[in-house]
Design a protein around this motif. Structure first.
Motif: not given
Lengths: 310, 250
Positions: A89-96, A98-111, B55-58
Motif C-alpha cells: 500500500a505504501a509503495i502504491y501511495l508513494a510511487e504510483y 497521483r497527487d490528488a489520490t494521495r491528498a485524499i488517502v493520507r488524511p484518511l490514514l490519520d483518521v 514524472m512531473t505532476n501537472g
C-alpha cells in the motif's frame, strides 16, 4: 534592563524544568515498576517466572510463559498479516498514486490511526468473532487438517482466539506502518528514480531495485514501530482473544497476552500475596520490550532520514 | 532524415507555458548545446525527449517529438525502448544504491543480459569509455555512493552508455563538478560524438563555445534562434541572442 534579564533567566529556568519533568516521567514509571515488582523477583527466580507455565496465584505459582507466548504469537501473526499489505500500500501511495489520490488517502490514514482501540475491539467482537467461529474455523477444520497449528483443536472454535486478535491488531497497526513507510519512500530522491527510469527500467523495476533498496532502513523502522505498537496494544486484543491462561497451540486457540492479563486482573484479588507484584513485573516486561523496540526503530529512522537528506 | 525532430512542442505547467511552440531538427552525431538563462525551458525541453516529463505532476505536453519518424509523445509510445535509446546524464550525479559494478550492469541486466562474462566485459568497456576504470577497477563491488562526485558523474555516464543509446541527453552535466572532473567529462563528449548525437543543456556559454557544433537558444520558453555554432556565436540574428551572448541578459 535588569528586569528583562531576570525574566529571561526565570523563563528559561521554568521551561527547562518542565521539559525535564516530562522526560523524567518515563524514568519514574520505570522506577516504580521495578520497585513494586522486586518482591516477586526476590521470592522466585527470574527463570522460573519467565519460563514457568503454571499461573496459579493462590498457590503462589506465577509462570508468565503462557502470557509471553500469547503476546509474541498475537503480535507476530498480526505483523505477518499487516506487513506485506502495508508495504505494498505504501509503495502504491508513494510511487504510483497521483497527487490528488494521495491528498485524499493520507488524511484518511490519520483518521484510521485515530480510531479508539475499543472501537476496533467492538468491530472484532461483532464481525470477526462470528466470521472466525462460523466460517474460518470450520473451513480450516475441513481443508487444513494436515497443519495442526492452523486447525481448531476440537474442530471447533469460539471465535475468541489468536487469529481474531491478530486480525484486529493488524487493522490497528496498518495505518501507522503505511503512513511511515510512505513517508520513507517519498524520501527517495526523485532524481534517483529518474536515473533508473532513464536507462529503460519500468516503474516496478525502479521500485524494486532502487526505491525499496534505498529506503530499506526506514521501511524496517516502520515495521518495528508497528511491532512495538502491536506488542503493547491492550483493549482491542483483550476483547477478542479469549483470555485463557495457556500457551496457544493453534490459530483458533484462545490466548492471553500480557497487557490483557494486567488490564483484566489489576485491582482484583489483591489480597493474594505477591499477586500485585507479579502483575507489575508483567508491566515491566512489557514496558522494557516496547521501549527497546521503539528506540531501535527511532535509531534506524534517524539514519534513514539522514541518508535521504544527503 | 534527421534523427530527432521536434514539431510544435508546447509544455504547460498548471496552465502556465514553459515551452511554447518549439520546432526544430537536432543534427545527428554532433554536439547540440541548448543554452539560455535559467528558467527558460532548457531542461523541460530535454525531459520531453525521454518522456521523463511524465514524472512531473501537472505538466501538459502537446506537439510532437519524432525520433526516426516515430512520435514519442504518443500515449502508446514504448517508453522502455525510447529511454534505452536516449541516455541521460543529469545535473547532479545519481549513483543508484548499489555497487559500482551493479550500477553499470543495471540497465543491461534489466534488458535481459545475464551472462556473467559478457557483463564483466561490458562493465569494463563502459567504465573505460568514461575513463574511470583505472580508479575503480579494484573496488568494483563497493557501494557507488562512496565515490567522489566527479567519479560518480563519470560512473553515471558509464551507466547511461551501457544500454547502448543512440542519443545522449545531458543536463548541465558538469554543474556540480570540480574543474578537473568537468574537463574530463567534456573530453569524453568530444570523443563520444563520433558515435552518438549529444544534446547538452548548459548555462555556461564558454562550455557551449568549446564543445558545440550546433547551438539552440531559448529565452522565456521560446525557441529564439538555432544554427551551427559558428554562425550563431559570431553572427546572431536576433537581438535577444546578441544580448545573451554579450551578457546583458542572463
Amino acid at each position: 534592563m535588569r528586569l528583562r534579564i531576570l525574566t529571561e533567566r526565570l523563563t528559561t529556568g521554568w521551561i527547562v524544568a518542565i521539559s525535564v519533568t516530562v522526560m523524567l516521567l518515563t524514568a519514574v514509571v520505570a522506577a516504580a515498576l521495578v520497585h513494586r515488582s522486586l518482591p516477586i523477583v526476590e521470592g522466585h527466580s527470574l527463570g522460573a517466572l519467565l519460563g514457568g507455565s503454571e499461573w496459579r496465584p493462590l498457590e503462589g505459582k506465577f509462570g508468565f510463559r503462557p502470557f509471553i507466548v500469547g503476546t509474541v504469537w498475537v503480535t507476530v501473526l498480526a505483523m505477518a498479516l499487516a506487513v506485506p499489505v502495508c508495504l505494498l500500500a505504501a509503495i502504491y501511495l508513494a510511487e504510483y498514486a497521483r497527487d490528488a489520490t494521495r491528498a485524499i488517502v493520507r488524511p484518511l490514514l490519520d483518521v484510521l490511526a485515530g480510531i479508539p482501540s475499543v472501537v476496533h475491539g467492538l468491530f472484532g467482537v461483532l464481525l470477526l468473532v462470528p466470521l472466525v467461529s462460523d466460517h474460518l474455523a470450520p473451513w480450516a477444520a475441513r481443508h487444513l487438517a494436515c497443519l495442526p497449528g492452523a486447525t481448531p483443536q476440537q474442530g471447533y472454535s469460539t471465535g475468541y482466539c489468536l487469529l481474531t486478535g491478530a486480525i484486529v491488531l493488524a487493522m490497528m497497526v496498518a495505518p501507522v506502518i503505511i503512513s511511515i513507510a510512505d513517508e520513507v519512500l517519498r524520501g527517495v530522491p526523485v532524481a534517483m528514480r529518474e536515473a533508473s527510469l532513464a536507462v529503460g527500467a519500468t516503474r516496478w523495476e525502479t521500485v524494486k531495485h532502487v526505491s525499496v533498496r534505498f529506503a530499506a532502513p526506514g521501511l524496517v523502522a516502520s515495521v518495528v514501530l508497528g511491532f512495538s505498537r502491536a506488542f503493547g496494544e491492550t483493549m482491542a486484543v483483550l476483547m477478542v482473544v479469549g483470555n485463557v491462561a495457556m500457551s496457544p497451540k493453534s490459530l483458533f486457540d484462545p490466548a492471553y497476552p500480557l497487557p490483557a492479563l494486567i488490564a483484566n486482573n489489576y485491582g482484583e484479588m489483591m489480597s493474594i500475596p505477591l499477586y500485585d507484584s507479579a502483575l507489575l513485573l508483567a508491566a515491566l516486561i512489557l514496558m522494557v520490550t516496547v521501549l527497546a523496540f521503539n528506540l531501535l526503530a527511532q535509531g534506524v529512522l534517524v539514519v534513514a532520514r539522514r541518508r535521504a537528506a544527503q | 532524415m534527421p534523427h530527432i525532430s521536434v514539431r510544435n512542442l508546447t509544455v504547460a505547467y498548471d496552465g502556465q507555458a514553459i515551452l511554447s511552440d518549439v520546432s526544430m531538427d537536432i543534427p545527428d552525431r554532433q554536439i547540440t548545446a541548448v543554452v539560455g538563462p535559467s528558467g527558460c525551458g532548457k531542461t523541460t525541453f530535454l525531459r520531453c525527449m525521454n518522456r521523463l516529463i511524465d514524472m512531473t505532476n501537472g505538466a501538459r505536453v502537446t506537439g510532437q517529438v519524432l525520433i526516426d519518424g516515430e512520435d514519442i509523445l504518443a500515449p502508446d509510445a514504448d517508453l522502455i525502448s525510447l529511454r534505452k535509446k536516449m541516455g541521460l546524464l543529469s545535473q547532479k550525479p545519481q549513483a543508484l544504491p548499489m555497487s559500482i559494478y551493479d550500477n553499470v550492469a543495471y540497465g543491461p541486466r534489466l534488458h535481459g543480459l545475464r551472462d556473467r562474462k559478457q557483463l564483466d566485459a561490458l562493465v569494463e568497456r563502459y567504465l573505460r569509455m568514461s575513463s574511470i576504470w583505472e580508479e575503480v577497477k579494484d573496488r568494483l563491488h563497493t557501494p557507488a555512493s562512496r565515490l567522489s562526485v566527479g567519479q560518480q558523474q563519470r560512473l553515471c555516464l558509464s551507466r547511461g552508455l551501457a544500454v547502448e543509446p543512440e542519443v545522449l541527453l545531458c543536463d548541465e552535466p558538469t554543474a556540480s563538478l570540480d574543474p578537473v572532473s568537468a574537463q574530463r567529462i567534456e573530453q569524453r563528449f568530444t570523443e563520444l560524438k563520433q558515435d552518438y548525437s549529444i544534446v547538452l543543456v548548459t548555462h555556461i556559454l564558454r562550455q557551449a563555445r568549446r564543445l558545440a557544433d550546433y547551438i539552440v537558444f531559448f529565452y522565456m520558453g521560446e525557441l529564439v534562434e538555432h544554427g551551427p555554432a559558428d554562425q550563431l556565436l559570431n553572427d546572431p540574428r536576433d537581438d535577444r541572442t546578441k544580448a545573451y551572448l554579450s551578457g546583458t541578459i542572463s
